[in-house]
Design a protein around this motif. Structure first.
Motif, PDB file in Angstrom:
ATOM      1  N   LEU A   1      -0.246  -2.232  -5.692  1.00  0.00           N
ATOM      2  CA  LEU A   1      -1.390  -1.963  -4.556  1.00  0.00           C
ATOM      3  C   LEU A   1      -2.087  -3.378  -4.417  1.00  0.00           C
ATOM      4  O   LEU A   1      -2.990  -3.469  -3.488  1.00  0.00           O
ATOM      5  CB  LEU A   1      -2.387  -0.910  -4.998  1.00  0.00           C
ATOM      6  CG  LEU A   1      -1.855   0.458  -4.810  1.00  0.00           C
ATOM      7  CD1 LEU A   1      -2.783   1.213  -5.637  1.00  0.00           C
ATOM      8  CD2 LEU A   1      -1.898   0.757  -3.363  1.00  0.00           C
TER       9      LEU A   1
ATOM     10  N   SER B   1      -7.777   7.287   0.148  1.00  0.00           N
ATOM     11  CA  SER B   1      -7.926   5.804  -0.091  1.00  0.00           C
ATOM     12  C   SER B   1      -8.525   5.738  -1.548  1.00  0.00           C
ATOM     13  O   SER B   1      -8.277   4.813  -2.350  1.00  0.00           O
ATOM     14  CB  SER B   1      -8.908   4.815   0.918  1.00  0.00           C
ATOM     15  OG  SER B   1      -8.010   4.694   1.892  1.00  0.00           O
TER      16      SER B   1
ATOM     17  N   TYR C   1      -5.536  -1.026   0.515  1.00  0.00           N
ATOM     18  CA  TYR C   1      -5.331   0.127   0.438  1.00  0.00           C
ATOM     19  C   TYR C   1      -5.353   0.739   2.128  1.00  0.00           C
ATOM     20  O   TYR C   1      -5.822   0.107   3.037  1.00  0.00           O
ATOM     21  CB  TYR C   1      -6.359   0.917  -0.221  1.00  0.00           C
ATOM     22  CG  TYR C   1      -7.783   0.737   0.463  1.00  0.00           C
ATOM     23  CD1 TYR C   1      -8.359   1.617   1.246  1.00  0.00           C
ATOM     24  CD2 TYR C   1      -8.634  -0.613   0.027  1.00  0.00           C
ATOM     25  CE1 TYR C   1      -9.845   1.499   1.568  1.00  0.00           C
ATOM     26  CE2 TYR C   1      -9.816  -0.676   0.645  1.00  0.00           C
ATOM     27  CZ  TYR C   1     -10.346   0.314   1.333  1.00  0.00           C
ATOM     28  OH  TYR C   1     -11.715   0.008   2.153  1.00  0.00           O
TER      29      TYR C   1
ATOM     30  N   GLN D   1      -6.052   5.856  -4.302  1.00  0.00           N
ATOM     31  CA  GLN D   1      -5.483   4.659  -4.244  1.00  0.00           C
ATOM     32  C   GLN D   1      -6.326   3.703  -5.289  1.00  0.00           C
ATOM     33  O   GLN D   1      -5.962   2.892  -6.090  1.00  0.00           O
ATOM     34  CB  GLN D   1      -5.197   3.929  -3.073  1.00  0.00           C
ATOM     35  CG  GLN D   1      -3.973   4.714  -2.422  1.00  0.00           C
ATOM     36  CD  GLN D   1      -3.443   3.865  -1.000  1.00  0.00           C
ATOM     37  OE1 GLN D   1      -4.345   3.550  -0.004  1.00  0.00           O
ATOM     38  NE2 GLN D   1      -2.216   3.681  -0.886  1.00  0.00           N
TER      39      GLN D   1
ATOM     40  N   THR E   1       0.957  -1.175   0.107  1.00  0.00           N
ATOM     41  CA  THR E   1       0.096   0.046  -0.019  1.00  0.00           C
ATOM     42  C   THR E   1       0.762   1.087   0.178  1.00  0.00           C
ATOM     43  O   THR E   1       0.323   2.192  -0.334  1.00  0.00           O
ATOM     44  CB  THR E   1      -1.060   0.010   0.980  1.00  0.00           C
ATOM     45  OG1 THR E   1      -0.087  -0.028   2.652  1.00  0.00           O
ATOM     46  CG2 THR E   1      -2.105  -1.474   1.208  1.00  0.00           C
TER      47      THR E   1
END
Length: 317
Positions: A61, A135, A117, A138, A45
């Motif tokens: 990720l 988040s 994440y 991401q 992450t």
């Protein structure tokens, strides 16, 4: 928001199904929450860089060790033209959240991808605790990489808890609406929960209780009336062009009342598990492993799949 589910395929009453199999799977997954696989997921992450090649950034990720997920050579078929992105919930990670759903969808022929994440500096293991806005970025990076790798124009998203609400934030504020065809939320925190609900969830994850209300910005963001949720839901729950599914259980002890999970607007399907199988009673956490929920995920991804939910699927004999 509606107080009753809307669904076109509500069969009659059926027999109770035990959740023993689902419980066993979840306990096994959570038992590994401090193990090497999840340590890797935690590291991933922090490594994604949106300036990298999109696929490389997404791979940073990707949650490791998820059966059936994250095959970056997978190409969608004509039967299932959109890859499926799995988004885990608060305190969890992609490696423990999708041991049931990911392999089942892969066996169905979908290209399946799961990310981890929401890390916070200095906090090991526990994920999906960073600010929702961070988040969501991401998730944007991950979706862009999945689309680049597969050549697809859109994804479908299945999210659990925070993971069912977070994609709505991504779609509204990070340009994701045109990239998502269907969003399926399992017990999503769409309109928030209480601090008591988050404390209840934290009991399932070692070390999480100390973070509630302190070092968990995502917890604050998911409280009823938070600035993040106020901004998310301002102007309506939905965006044009996206099909929404919410699958809830009346036994949810985390996002309460369970009706707060439901969405209002066009192209919304609100489903209560007990309307499919009245004696089936998964709680919030078990929504990620329940076979009746999996049945409804399959229907949401492929509306032509109109089979009847097997309410005896959890029977132990």
């Amino acid at each position: 928001m509606p107080t009753t589910p809307t669904h076109s395929r509500l069969p009659g009453r059926r027999r109770l199904g035990s959740l023993a199999v689902g419980c066993a799977l979840l306990v096994a997954a959570l038992a590994g929450a401090t193990g090497p696989a999840n340590a890797t997921a935690a590291t991933n992450t922090t490594n994604a860089n949106p300036q990298d090649d999109p696929v490389t950034a997404a791979q940073a990720l990707a949650a490791p060790g998820v059966p059936g997920a994250n095959d970056w050579s997978c190409k969608p078929s004509s039967a299932h033209p959109r890859p499926v992105v799995l988004v885990h919930g608060t305190f969890a990670n992609g490696s423990v959240n999708w041991d049931t759903v990911a392999p089942a969808l892969a066996m169905d022929g979908y290209c399946v991808y799961a990310l981890t994440y929401g890390a916070m500096p200095g906090i090991p293991v526990l994920r999906a605790i960073a600010p929702v806005a961070d988040s969501a970025q991401q998730l944007a990076t991950f979706v862009d990489g999945v689309l680049a790798a597969t050549g697809a124009g859109q994804v479908d998203i299945v999210g659990h808890s925070q993971g069912g609400m977070l994609p709505r934030y991504y779609m509204k504020f990070d340009g994701g609406a045109s990239k998502v065809h269907t969003l399926i939320g399992l017990a999503p925190s769409n309109h928030g929960t209480t601090l008591d609900g988050l404390a209840t969830l934290a009991q399932s994850f070692p070390g999480a209780a100390a973070l509630v209300g302190s070092a968990c910005p995502a917890c604050t963001d998911q409280l009823v009336g938070s600035a993040a949720l106020t901004a998310l839901n301002a102007g309506g729950d939905t965006l044009p062009g996206v099909t929404y599914w919410v699958i809830a259980t009346e036994d949810d002890e985390v996002v309460t009342p369970y009706q707060s999970q439901f969405l209002s607007g066009p192209d919304v399907n609100n489903v209560l598990v007990q309307d499919l199988c009245p004696l089936n009673h998964p709680d919030h956490v078990l929504m990620a492993v329940d076979p009746v929920v999996l049945h409804e995920i399959r229907h949401a991804l492929d509306p032509a799949d109109v089979s009847t939910a097997d309410c005896s699927a959890n029977l132990t004999g």
